[in-house]
Scaffold this motif. Structure first.
Motif, PDB file in Angstrom:
ATOM      1  N   SER A  86       0.830  -1.209   0.000  1.00 14.40           N
ATOM      2  CA  SER A  86       0.000   0.000   0.000  1.00 14.40           C
ATOM      3  C   SER A  86       0.865   1.259   0.000  1.00 14.40           C
ATOM      4  CB  SER A  86      -0.947   0.002   1.199  1.00 14.40           C
ATOM      5  OG  SER A  86      -0.266   0.180   2.420  1.00 14.40           O
ATOM      6  N   ASP A  87       2.068   1.187   0.584  1.00 15.08           N
ATOM      7  CA  ASP A  87       2.991   2.320   0.501  1.00 15.08           C
ATOM      8  C   ASP A  87       3.314   2.669  -0.946  1.00 15.08           C
ATOM      9  OD1 ASP A  87       3.279   2.756   3.237  1.00 15.08           O
ATOM     10  OD2 ASP A  87       4.959   1.357   3.420  1.00 15.08           O
ATOM     11  N   ARG A  88       3.336   1.653  -1.807  1.00 16.63           N
ATOM     12  CA  ARG A  88       3.745   1.828  -3.193  1.00 16.63           C
ATOM     13  C   ARG A  88       2.567   2.004  -4.160  1.00 16.63           C
ATOM     14  NH1 ARG A  88       7.036  -1.084  -0.201  1.00 16.63           N
ATOM     15  NH2 ARG A  88       9.274  -1.202  -0.649  1.00 16.63           N
ATOM     16  N   THR A  89       1.367   1.927  -3.638  1.00 17.29           N
ATOM     17  CA  THR A  89       0.192   1.982  -4.504  1.00 17.29           C
ATOM     18  C   THR A  89      -0.095   3.411  -4.955  1.00 17.29           C
ATOM     19  OG1 THR A  89      -0.812   0.052  -3.473  1.00 17.29           O
ATOM     20  CG2 THR A  89      -2.282   1.523  -4.657  1.00 17.29           C
ATOM     21  N   ARG A  90      -0.271   3.583  -6.271  1.00 16.69           N
ATOM     22  CA  ARG A  90      -0.680   4.865  -6.845  1.00 16.69           C
ATOM     23  C   ARG A  90      -1.849   4.577  -7.791  1.00 16.69           C
ATOM     24  NH1 ARG A  90       2.001   5.472  -3.358  1.00 16.69           N
ATOM     25  NH2 ARG A  90       3.869   6.740  -3.041  1.00 16.69           N
ATOM     26  N   SER A  91      -3.026   5.000  -7.424  1.00 16.25           N
ATOM     27  CA  SER A  91      -4.187   4.760  -8.264  1.00 16.25           C
ATOM     28  C   SER A  91      -5.123   5.951  -8.163  1.00 16.25           C
ATOM     29  CB  SER A  91      -4.915   3.478  -7.832  1.00 16.25           C
ATOM     30  OG  SER A  91      -5.664   3.716  -6.660  1.00 16.25           O
ATOM     31  N   ARG A  92      -6.084   6.011  -9.040  1.00 11.52           N
ATOM     32  CA  ARG A  92      -7.032   7.116  -8.999  1.00 11.52           C
ATOM     33  C   ARG A  92      -7.940   7.029  -7.778  1.00 11.52           C
ATOM     34  NH1 ARG A  92     -12.093   6.025 -11.584  1.00 11.52           N
ATOM     35  NH2 ARG A  92     -12.286   3.881 -12.335  1.00 11.52           N
ATOM     36  N   PHE A  93      -7.926   5.898  -7.103  1.00 17.00           N
ATOM     37  CA  PHE A  93      -8.713   5.740  -5.873  1.00 17.00           C
ATOM     38  C   PHE A  93      -7.904   6.090  -4.624  1.00 17.00           C
ATOM     39  CE2 PHE A  93     -10.428   2.597  -8.920  1.00 17.00           C
ATOM     40  CZ  PHE A  93     -11.711   3.125  -9.061  1.00 17.00           C
ATOM     41  N   GLY A  94      -6.610   6.390  -4.787  1.00 15.49           N
ATOM     42  CA  GLY A  94      -5.767   6.725  -3.654  1.00 15.49           C
ATOM     43  C   GLY A  94      -4.750   5.640  -3.362  1.00 15.49           C
ATOM     44  N   ARG A  95      -4.083   5.774  -2.234  1.00 15.94           N
ATOM     45  CA  ARG A  95      -3.028   4.836  -1.854  1.00 15.94           C
ATOM     46  C   ARG A  95      -3.549   3.741  -0.927  1.00 15.94           C
ATOM     47  NH1 ARG A  95       2.652   6.333   1.136  1.00 15.94           N
ATOM     48  NH2 ARG A  95       1.323   7.823   2.207  1.00 15.94           N
TER      49      ARG A  95
END
Length: 418
Positions: A86-95
């Motif tokens: 989740s630290d590395r997640t980049r999406s239009r819905f957020g991290r």
């Protein structure tokens, strides 16, 4: 989960979160705790006992401990792994939001399937699935504190993790008692409530951090990042050790409470009395977590609160060991609630202040959360062995007190936080 492959150069939250944010956060945790602790306290042990129908009650306790222990092993892997991803997640819905939503769905699915099981292996597998969902959801929710809450507000906000925990237990048990013996209906109701109560938090903004830098997402890099050197980061290590010990002591006192009432005291109305004892526990957890968490913020001190909270839990366990009775159960419930409510809020705030890497708050808090999840998972098995080995519950509560005292000593070694 999309958008993996970068990590943020984290920065401290600089704006106070709103009342709406805190309310949605608390409601989400209420759903989480209802879905996790109500089965753990009542539905799961009753289901296992009904499935095995053993000649001796200790066999049922041991089986419950094995199932909970297997789930604990899952949490050791899932908590930090989810935090790192989740630290590395980049999406239009957020991290964090994609992981919160995904974890809630996995958690709910595990509960629904659990209600359909008639064999001990199926019960164990489905409970592990539910706990995997719980860890995914919990890791992402906890990380939002470091993402969005300023240090001066973290004790108060963290109190809204522990207060819903106590309320969730009592509401969950009350709901299960209201539904009666239909276990599948009970699990389904908890799953539906989990989803409904998490949704308001998912509707809030989940801002992505600025200053991203590339980071390779390889298995080796991920595994390497999960190791935090106690020598280089002693405050993190001492905080985690303290959390393991205090949570283990608390779990020894609470996880076998139903068995203590039923078999230790011979209480013919154990289910109702469990609910009443939980009400007392709840009142003190809610009050201490909110009031003492806020007080800790105001005076800028954490360690003294953790020490006092641990001492309160140790005293409660000693009283149960020396004078085992239903009235003493209510007194001990008040002391445990007072101590654990304070510990949960203040220790969570302390934990956010000893994280080694500002770019990896989710991963680091995921590792720290192991210190809460694993003791809760393994305590029933270890506790059952202690009860069987020592011939009763007195020895179990003495060990509980010793763990709490050792946890208090460990937190005094933290130097970077007052």
């Amino acid at each position: 989960m999309s958008g993996l492959g970068t990590a943020a150069v984290g920065h401290p939250a600089d704006r106070r979160v709103t009342g709406r944010w805190v309310a949605a956060f608390a409601v989400a945790w209420l759903g989480v705790w209802m879905a996790q602790l109500a089965p753990l306290q009542l539905l799961l042990p009753a289901q296992i006992d009904a499935t095995l129908a053993p000649e001796h009650w200790v066999d049922s306790v041991v089986a419950f401990g094995v199932v909970a222990g297997a789930a604990g092993l899952c949490s050791i892997v899932v908590y930090p792994l989810t935090g790192a991803l989740s630290d590395r997640t980049r999406s239009r819905f957020g991290r964090r939001r994609p992981w919160i939503a995904g974890g809630a769905l996995v958690f709910a699915l595990g509960l629904v399937l659990l209600g359909l099981q008639t064999g001990i292996v199926g019960i164990g597998v489905c409970w592990c699935l539910a706990i995997i969902g719980f860890c995914i959801l919990g890791a992402a929710l906890t990380a939002t504190i470091s993402d969005q809450v300023p240090v001066g507000q973290r004790g108060f906000v963290s109190g809204w993790i522990s207060a819903p925990q106590a309320v969730g237990v009592i509401l969950g048990i009350a709901l299960l008692l209201l539904l009666g013996t239909q276990m599948d209906v009970g699990y389904l109701a908890l799953a539906v409530l989990l989803i409904v109560l998490v949704v308001p938090f998912l509707r809030l903004p989940d801002p992505l951090p600025t200053g991203d830098r590339p980071l390779r997402l390889t298995a080796h890099a991920l595994l390497e990042s999960l190791w935090i050197s106690p020598r280089r980061h002693p405050d993190f290590a001492w905080t985690m050790l303290s959390r393991v010990l205090v949570n283990l002591g608390n779990a020894f006192s609470t996880s076998l409470l139903f068995y203590f009432l039923l078999f230790g005291l011979g209480d013919a109305d154990a289910e109702t009395d469990l609910l009443l004892v939980t009400v007392v526990y709840t009142v003190f957890v809610v009050g201490s977590s909110i009031l003492l968490g806020r007080l800790s913020d105001r005076i800028g001190r954490r360690r003294v609160f953790v020490v006092a909270a641990s001492a309160s839990q140790a005293l409660a366990a000693l009283l149960l060991a020396i004078w085992p009775s239903l009235p003493m159960g209510f007194v001990s419930a008040a002391l445990i609630g007072l101590g654990y409510g304070c510990f949960m809020s203040v220790d969570q705030a302390l934990a956010t202040q000893v994280l080694p890497d500002p770019a990896s708050h989710g991963k680091d808090l995921g590792i720290m959360n192991i210190a809460q999840a694993v003791p809760q998972a393994v305590a029933p098995l270890i506790g059952a062995c202690l009860v069987a080995w020592l011939g009763g519950f007195a020895g179990l509560y003495l060990v509980s007190a010793a763990c709490a005292v050792a946890g208090a000593v460990a937190v005094t070694r933290v130097r970077g936080v007052r």
